[in-house]
Design a protein around this motif. Sequence first.
Motif, PDB file in Angstrom:
ATOM      1  N   LYS A  42     -40.346  12.692 -34.867  1.00 14.51           N
ATOM      2  CA  LYS A  42     -39.254  12.357 -34.656  1.00 14.51           C
ATOM      3  C   LYS A  42     -40.578  10.794 -34.080  1.00 14.51           C
ATOM      4  O   LYS A  42     -39.601   9.359 -34.031  1.00 14.51           O
ATOM      5  CB  LYS A  42     -38.792  13.041 -33.506  1.00 14.51           C
ATOM      6  CG  LYS A  42     -37.282  12.077 -33.038  1.00 14.51           C
ATOM      7  CD  LYS A  42     -36.780  13.288 -31.923  1.00 14.51           C
ATOM      8  CE  LYS A  42     -36.354  12.059 -31.286  1.00 14.51           C
ATOM      9  NZ  LYS A  42     -34.949  12.928 -30.541  1.00 14.51           N
ATOM     10  N   THR A  46     -39.690   7.072 -34.909  1.00  8.82           N
ATOM     11  CA  THR A  46     -39.925   5.658 -33.631  1.00  8.82           C
ATOM     12  C   THR A  46     -40.646   4.598 -33.904  1.00  8.82           C
ATOM     13  O   THR A  46     -40.646   3.088 -33.859  1.00  8.82           O
ATOM     14  CB  THR A  46     -40.098   6.749 -32.585  1.00  8.82           C
ATOM     15  OG1 THR A  46     -38.734   7.700 -32.263  1.00  8.82           O
ATOM     16  CG2 THR A  46     -39.551   5.524 -31.363  1.00  8.82           C
TER      17      THR A  46
ATOM     18  N   ARG B 121     -33.330   9.152 -30.976  1.00  4.90           N
ATOM     19  CA  ARG B 121     -33.749   8.833 -29.293  1.00  4.90           C
ATOM     20  C   ARG B 121     -34.507   9.571 -28.449  1.00  4.90           C
ATOM     21  O   ARG B 121     -35.033  10.660 -29.114  1.00  4.90           O
ATOM     22  CB  ARG B 121     -32.290   9.375 -29.051  1.00  4.90           C
ATOM     23  CG  ARG B 121     -31.292   8.874 -29.203  1.00  4.90           C
ATOM     24  CD  ARG B 121     -30.337   8.561 -28.758  1.00  4.90           C
ATOM     25  NE  ARG B 121     -30.435   8.259 -27.105  1.00  4.90           N
ATOM     26  CZ  ARG B 121     -30.300   7.513 -26.476  1.00  4.90           C
ATOM     27  NH1 ARG B 121     -29.382   6.158 -26.649  1.00  4.90           N
ATOM     28  NH2 ARG B 121     -29.813   6.723 -25.066  1.00  4.90           N
ATOM     29  N   PHE B 122     -35.361   9.252 -27.824  1.00  2.00           N
ATOM     30  CA  PHE B 122     -36.341   9.258 -27.037  1.00  2.00           C
ATOM     31  C   PHE B 122     -36.276   9.073 -25.410  1.00  2.00           C
ATOM     32  O   PHE B 122     -35.162   8.438 -25.167  1.00  2.00           O
ATOM     33  CB  PHE B 122     -37.111   9.516 -26.817  1.00  2.00           C
ATOM     34  CG  PHE B 122     -37.500   7.992 -27.461  1.00  2.00           C
ATOM     35  CD1 PHE B 122     -38.221   7.000 -26.364  1.00  2.00           C
ATOM     36  CD2 PHE B 122     -37.885   7.099 -28.435  1.00  2.00           C
ATOM     37  CE1 PHE B 122     -38.904   5.459 -26.135  1.00  2.00           C
ATOM     38  CE2 PHE B 122     -37.886   5.636 -28.195  1.00  2.00           C
ATOM     39  CZ  PHE B 122     -38.504   5.113 -27.267  1.00  2.00           C
ATOM     40  N   LYS B 123     -36.684  10.002 -24.389  1.00  3.14           N
ATOM     41  CA  LYS B 123     -36.269   9.936 -23.486  1.00  3.14           C
ATOM     42  C   LYS B 123     -36.056   8.225 -22.747  1.00  3.14           C
ATOM     43  O   LYS B 123     -35.371   8.222 -22.213  1.00  3.14           O
ATOM     44  CB  LYS B 123     -38.153   9.849 -22.424  1.00  3.14           C
ATOM     45  CG  LYS B 123     -36.977  10.843 -21.259  1.00  3.14           C
ATOM     46  CD  LYS B 123     -38.887  11.479 -20.152  1.00  3.14           C
ATOM     47  CE  LYS B 123     -38.052  12.435 -19.481  1.00  3.14           C
ATOM     48  NZ  LYS B 123     -39.478  13.207 -18.671  1.00  3.14           N
ATOM     49  N   GLY B 124     -37.356   6.948 -22.664  1.00  2.00           N
ATOM     50  CA  GLY B 124     -37.103   5.715 -22.873  1.00  2.00           C
ATOM     51  C   GLY B 124     -36.288   4.694 -23.974  1.00  2.00           C
ATOM     52  O   GLY B 124     -36.054   3.803 -23.230  1.00  2.00           O
ATOM     53  N   SER B 125     -35.695   5.579 -24.498  1.00  3.89           N
ATOM     54  CA  SER B 125     -34.590   4.922 -25.415  1.00  3.89           C
ATOM     55  C   SER B 125     -34.079   3.499 -24.489  1.00  3.89           C
ATOM     56  O   SER B 125     -34.201   2.536 -25.143  1.00  3.89           O
ATOM     57  CB  SER B 125     -33.793   5.313 -26.461  1.00  3.89           C
ATOM     58  OG  SER B 125     -33.871   6.247 -27.112  1.00  3.89           O
ATOM     59  N   ASP B 126     -33.103   4.335 -23.934  1.00  2.57           N
ATOM     60  CA  ASP B 126     -31.936   3.314 -23.326  1.00  2.57           C
ATOM     61  C   ASP B 126     -32.810   2.729 -22.293  1.00  2.57           C
ATOM     62  O   ASP B 126     -32.537   1.205 -22.594  1.00  2.57           O
ATOM     63  CB  ASP B 126     -31.161   3.694 -22.471  1.00  2.57           C
ATOM     64  CG  ASP B 126     -29.885   4.931 -22.845  1.00  2.57           C
ATOM     65  OD1 ASP B 126     -29.613   3.860 -24.251  1.00  2.57           O
ATOM     66  OD2 ASP B 126     -29.181   5.753 -22.532  1.00  2.57           O
TER      67      ASP B 126
END
Lengths: 326, 310
Positions: A42, A46, B121-126
């Motif tokens: 992941k 990213t 998605r990861f923590k800071g995506s938004d």
Amino acid sequence: MNSFLSVNLPKFGQILSALAIFFAILAVIFYIAGKANGRKTKPIATLVLLGPALVLLFAGLVVPAFQTIFFSFKDANSVKFIGLENYTWILHDPNIHQVLINTALWIVITPFATTGLGLLLAIFLDRMKRESIPKSLLFMPMAISFVGASVIWQFVYNFAIPKQPQTGLLSAIVRRFGFTPSNWILTHPLNNFLLMIIFVWVETGFAMVILSAAIKAVPADIVEASALDGAAGWKLFRSITFPMVRSTFIVVLATMVVTSLKLFDIVRTMTGGNFGTSVIANEMYSQVFVRFDQGRGSALAVVLFIFVTPILVFNIRNIRRERSIA
Amino acid sequence: MSATKVAKIATHNEGRKLFSSRTATIVVWTITVLWTIPTFGLLVSSIRPKQDIFGSGWWNFFLHPHFTLSNYHAVLFGTGGSSLSGGILPYLMNSIVITIPAVVFPVVIATMAAYSLAWVRFKGSDFLFYAIFALQIVPIQMSLVPLLQLFTGGAHIGSMTIIPKLGIAGKFAGIWLPHTMFALPLAIYLLHNFISALPKDLMEAAYVDGANHFVVFRRIVLPLATPAIAAFSIFQFLWVWNDLLVALTFASGTEEVAPINVKLASLVGQWGSSWEVLCAGAFVTIALPLVVFFSLQRYFVRGLLAGSVK
């Protein structure tokens, strides 16, 4: 013709090689990154997918924005700090006063002209049987660059000295009515409004298309019900149609304010900012690239940023609210 | 309500509609004609002989129709005098060379970023998504000078060089890159809206089948996001083709890289001597966007609606 080919074939070669290199790099990175497995999948995905965009945004917008703010406190050659001098220049220089007045006129007049006319056309189009042809023709200027539009309107505003044949449409019409045409583009403050007409000519179609879509989305039964209650014409418009499209109207209006704030091309092409027609965006360009005063140019860019920000924030909020309802 | 009353209202409405629809038609067509006359005048001027253009208004063409293509010949092949000695074709080529990569690069990079923000998605995506979205408030004017310095001089802190000078100022790459950068906030926002709404089941089925993110991106996201990609591409095409500011700043005005729009703007300054060159040149400049407009109007509208915030 041969020399033409020898010059331009390499240019096409540049497109092909640029695209080939771009996709080859992507393919290689995708292939290698795709081999990764386990916990690293992941983060690697990213990095590969999001990384390029973040680097470009950082280098192209974030850092330059801070640099420009920084430059705006320095002198023409960015050598020494001069505090707020560039900003006091904006506040006190009479030429810049003209620029600010012009910009104020632009952002007050053109948004209402384009959005108002666009709404009028949208309402009338809604009542028409065959609307597609006029709609296309009214929308067409949107595909034309502001530079192209300026050339088109040169032929309208063209002026020849009296007794010479007037080849400009406006001059010819004015003469037909028995008046003496003047050199339109040199006549201040009229020339500002003549430039605004070009903007209105280009942008009205855009307002019309968006408002037309909003009007068509007003449920037919609401209109019918109020028509049965006796609402018609102006009353129907004021009490039913306009409230239903008000939020779209405001979004279009705000979009036009931002577009006219950033307006550069028409002024640059028609007058170069001379004859009392300059606006902030044009003055910024002139200061940096004609007068080589990086400090003042940067300060003007910052002023533009300060004006644009609240309107865009307001507009984006509106758009998001509308989307979340729809 | 009695049947007669309903019938009465119906006829009343019919009457009102008929009347207002006739008024509407007249008003709309009047404005349409007014709106079309300037473009039409330019088209007519461009096919009149030089001495006619100087001698009388274009509307006299219909009294004395002298038709010629010599203006177009002069503009395209540079036989029209000193202001355009090499013809406008090299600039037209430059516009094509500038536009194609300046559409492809941001679209691909933004689609990748949008997919990543929506589905990897990861923590800071938004937070990142909103930060990128907020970058739309930065006007291009804020970036021009620093970017130009980066291209010509590199980036330094003190005497330490962080980025060497890129040497792409005045080359095509030096125009592709700013266009790509400036397009990203809007492109990522629009594509994210679309891609985040793709069906979750489809993605999960693919992941379960062992497809990695890159396979999903190529095989599922790209094909399904085509409508959004097409809409944004058309907007970006028009933006780049019709742009003046970025091209003036990053391309020198020379035949090697300057796009046709820049050349046309510079011809306006030399009018009088080059009226006939100007009108034919303008038509050559606006021809391709007009073709796109009339052939892809539906997508064109979608692209404009989507891109209206830029």
